[in-house]
Design a protein around this motif. Structure first.
Motif, mmCIF file in Angstrom:
data_model
loop_
_atom_site.group_PDB
_atom_site.id
_atom_site.type_symbol
_atom_site.label_atom_id
_atom_site.label_comp_id
_atom_site.label_asym_id
_atom_site.label_seq_id
_atom_site.Cartn_x
_atom_site.Cartn_y
_atom_site.Cartn_z
ATOM 1 N N VAL A 183 0.882 -1.124 0.458
ATOM 2 C CA VAL A 183 -0.145 0.113 -0.011
ATOM 3 C C VAL A 183 0.772 1.162 -0.349
ATOM 4 N N GLY A 184 0.172 2.260 -0.298
ATOM 5 C CA GLY A 184 0.664 3.871 -0.572
ATOM 6 C C GLY A 184 0.058 4.768 0.508
ATOM 7 N N HIS A 224 6.528 -1.752 5.323
ATOM 8 C CA HIS A 224 5.863 0.131 5.036
ATOM 9 C C HIS A 224 4.620 -0.459 5.565
ATOM 10 N N TYR A 225 3.515 -1.281 6.037
ATOM 11 C CA TYR A 225 2.615 -0.686 6.723
ATOM 12 C C TYR A 225 2.800 -0.143 7.172
ATOM 13 N N VAL A 226 3.630 -0.317 8.330
ATOM 14 C CA VAL A 226 4.008 0.394 9.862
ATOM 15 C C VAL A 226 4.447 1.618 9.366
ATOM 16 N N GLU A 227 5.085 2.059 8.436
ATOM 17 C CA GLU A 227 4.931 3.202 8.048
ATOM 18 C C GLU A 227 3.446 3.922 7.864
ATOM 19 N N VAL A 228 3.018 3.340 6.804
ATOM 20 C CA VAL A 228 1.732 3.871 6.953
ATOM 21 C C VAL A 228 0.552 4.387 7.808
ATOM 22 N N ALA A 229 0.737 3.191 8.384
ATOM 23 C CA ALA A 229 -0.400 2.589 10.142
ATOM 24 C C ALA A 229 0.067 4.250 10.489
ATOM 25 N N GLY A 230 1.571 4.333 10.897
ATOM 26 C CA GLY A 230 1.507 5.533 11.789
ATOM 27 C C GLY A 230 2.171 7.281 10.596
ATOM 28 N N GLU A 231 1.457 7.228 9.617
ATOM 29 C CA GLU A 231 1.080 8.365 8.479
ATOM 30 C C GLU A 231 -0.465 8.541 8.547
ATOM 31 N N SER A 249 5.553 -11.491 11.421
ATOM 32 C CA SER A 249 3.542 -11.888 11.620
ATOM 33 C C SER A 249 3.134 -11.121 12.655
ATOM 34 N N ASP A 250 4.560 -11.315 13.620
ATOM 35 C CA ASP A 250 4.455 -10.338 14.924
ATOM 36 C C ASP A 250 4.695 -8.869 14.663
ATOM 37 N N HIS A 251 4.957 -7.887 13.348
ATOM 38 C CA HIS A 251 4.709 -6.569 12.834
ATOM 39 C C HIS A 251 3.225 -7.077 12.198
ATOM 40 N N LEU A 252 2.989 -7.060 11.650
ATOM 41 C CA LEU A 252 2.260 -6.959 11.179
ATOM 42 C C LEU A 252 0.668 -7.366 12.643
ATOM 43 N N THR A 253 0.778 -8.395 13.135
ATOM 44 C CA THR A 253 -0.171 -8.707 14.173
ATOM 45 C C THR A 253 -0.029 -6.608 15.127
ATOM 46 N N ASN A 301 -2.101 -4.533 12.735
ATOM 47 C CA ASN A 301 -3.875 -4.700 12.743
ATOM 48 C C ASN A 301 -3.586 -4.416 13.590
ATOM 49 N N GLU A 302 -3.663 -4.235 14.681
ATOM 50 C CA GLU A 302 -4.402 -3.235 16.256
ATOM 51 C C GLU A 302 -4.154 -2.070 16.222
ATOM 52 N N ALA A 303 -3.346 -1.541 15.604
ATOM 53 C CA ALA A 303 -3.102 0.151 15.140
ATOM 54 C C ALA A 303 -3.915 0.278 14.475
ATOM 55 N N VAL A 304 -4.538 -0.685 12.714
ATOM 56 C CA VAL A 304 -5.700 -0.188 12.217
ATOM 57 C C VAL A 304 -7.219 -0.016 13.596
#
Length: 332
Positions: free
Chosen positions: A87-88, A153-160, A236-240, A243-246
């Protein structure tokens, strides 16, 4: 079209046949090498030869050509097929866009198919080529690095998204910003972008769990080394966390929308009370003026010289009394 085709042996890129069919035969003959072919939005005709040479399953090939797939992991007899959705996020327009990456891994080969502009794999290939120790693990390393890059990159997008949502929240609860007629539409549009983000992150949890050796009651996934499980567990931990942030963002934007609607309702009630108060104040002089404007001959104090100033004074006194009463009750 084919973006890149390379042979990797002992963790390093090596020279080999330009034709990927000959390159695959050479890798299988050596036994310690693999070929990685990268394609960008291939046509059916372009992909037919790849399908024949690598023995890809027709159902997976159909998914790779048509795109618009959910993140998933499929196991076939001769290959492993995984779909990821990079994602972007364009902060200025608050728009989340997504692409797709399809990864086939099998005996001595990796085939990656990219759709959209949000899935650059050149950086992943370059990073791997600078980490020969990781690249020695073969196709499994490629799958891990792609998944790791996408989730990072998901982590970065979630932060933004979180930062922009804080700005939107501050605007909604500001003395003036929350009253804009476009605020509700902006909040709802932001919620739709979070939903688009969730479509990419949510379904990926189960495939990564399987690759980490924790899904499907620990069933082994073919073409993936058992020693790679800790690496996929890390992804998987990073994705978890993403998902919690989302989930948190989605709940927060729903609360902001509810609060904005409540603010609007309260503001409308205040406006109605103010209008009612002014209407009540206007009713008194209107009533008195209406009574004495009926032009009857026999009316109390009609011919008394002081009746006019007395009535004006009475109107002013009643208006002041009502104004102070409404002001004390917060209606004005």
């Amino acid at each position: 079209m084919i973006v890149d085709c390379a042979i990797y042996r002992d963790g390093r890129r090596t020279e080999g046949p330009a034709d990927f069919s000959d390159a695959l035969d050479l890798c299988r003959l050596r036994g310690d090498a693999f070929v990685w072919i990268g394609l960008y939005e291939p046509t059916e005709r372009e992909f037919d030869r790849v399908t024949d040479e690598f023995g890809l399953h027709p159902l997976a090939v159909e998914d790779a050509l048509n795109a618009h797939q959910r993140p998933k992991l499929e196991v076939y007899d001769d290959s492993l097929f995984m779909v990821l959705k990079p994602v972007g996020y364009e902060a200025k327009s608050d728009i989340v866009s997504s692409g797709e990456v399809m990864v086939f891994i099998g005996d001595s080969f990796v085939v990656t198919v990219r759709h959209g502009e949000e899935a650059p794999l050149g950086a992943v290939r370059s990073r791997l080529e600078h980490e020969p120790e990781m690249l020695r693990h073969g196709p499994t390393a490629v799958l891990y690095m792609i998944a790791d890059a996408v989730v990072d990159h998901y982590v970065e997008v979630a932060g933004e998204l979180g930062t922009d949502l804080e700005e939107l929240e501050a605007e909604v609860f500001s003395p003036t910003g929350g009253g804009s007629r476009h605020t509700a539409s902006r909040i709802y549009a932001f919620k739709r972008q979070i939903l688009e983000f969730r479509r990419a992150t949510g379904p990926l949890a189960q495939p990564l769990s399987r690759l980490a050796g924790t899904g499907m009651i620990g069933a082994r996934v073919p073409f993936v080394h058992d020693k790679a499980h800790p690496f996929f567990r890390d992804v998987s931990d990073h994705l978890t966390r993403v998902n919690e942030a989302v989930e948190g963002l989605d709940r927060l934007v729903s609360d902001i929308l509810a609060a904005h609607l409540a603010q609007t309702s309260v503001r409308q009630n205040d406006d109605v009370r103010k209008i009612s108060a002014w209407a009540a104040m206007a009713a008194i002089p209107t009533m008195i003026a209406g009574i004495y404007g009926m032009n009857f001959e026999h009316m109390p104090e009609l011919r008394w010289p002081g009746s006019y100033p007395v009535l004006i004074a009475a109107m002013v006194a009643l208006e002041v009394l009502l104004y102070r009463l409404f002001k004390r009750r917060g209606w004005l």
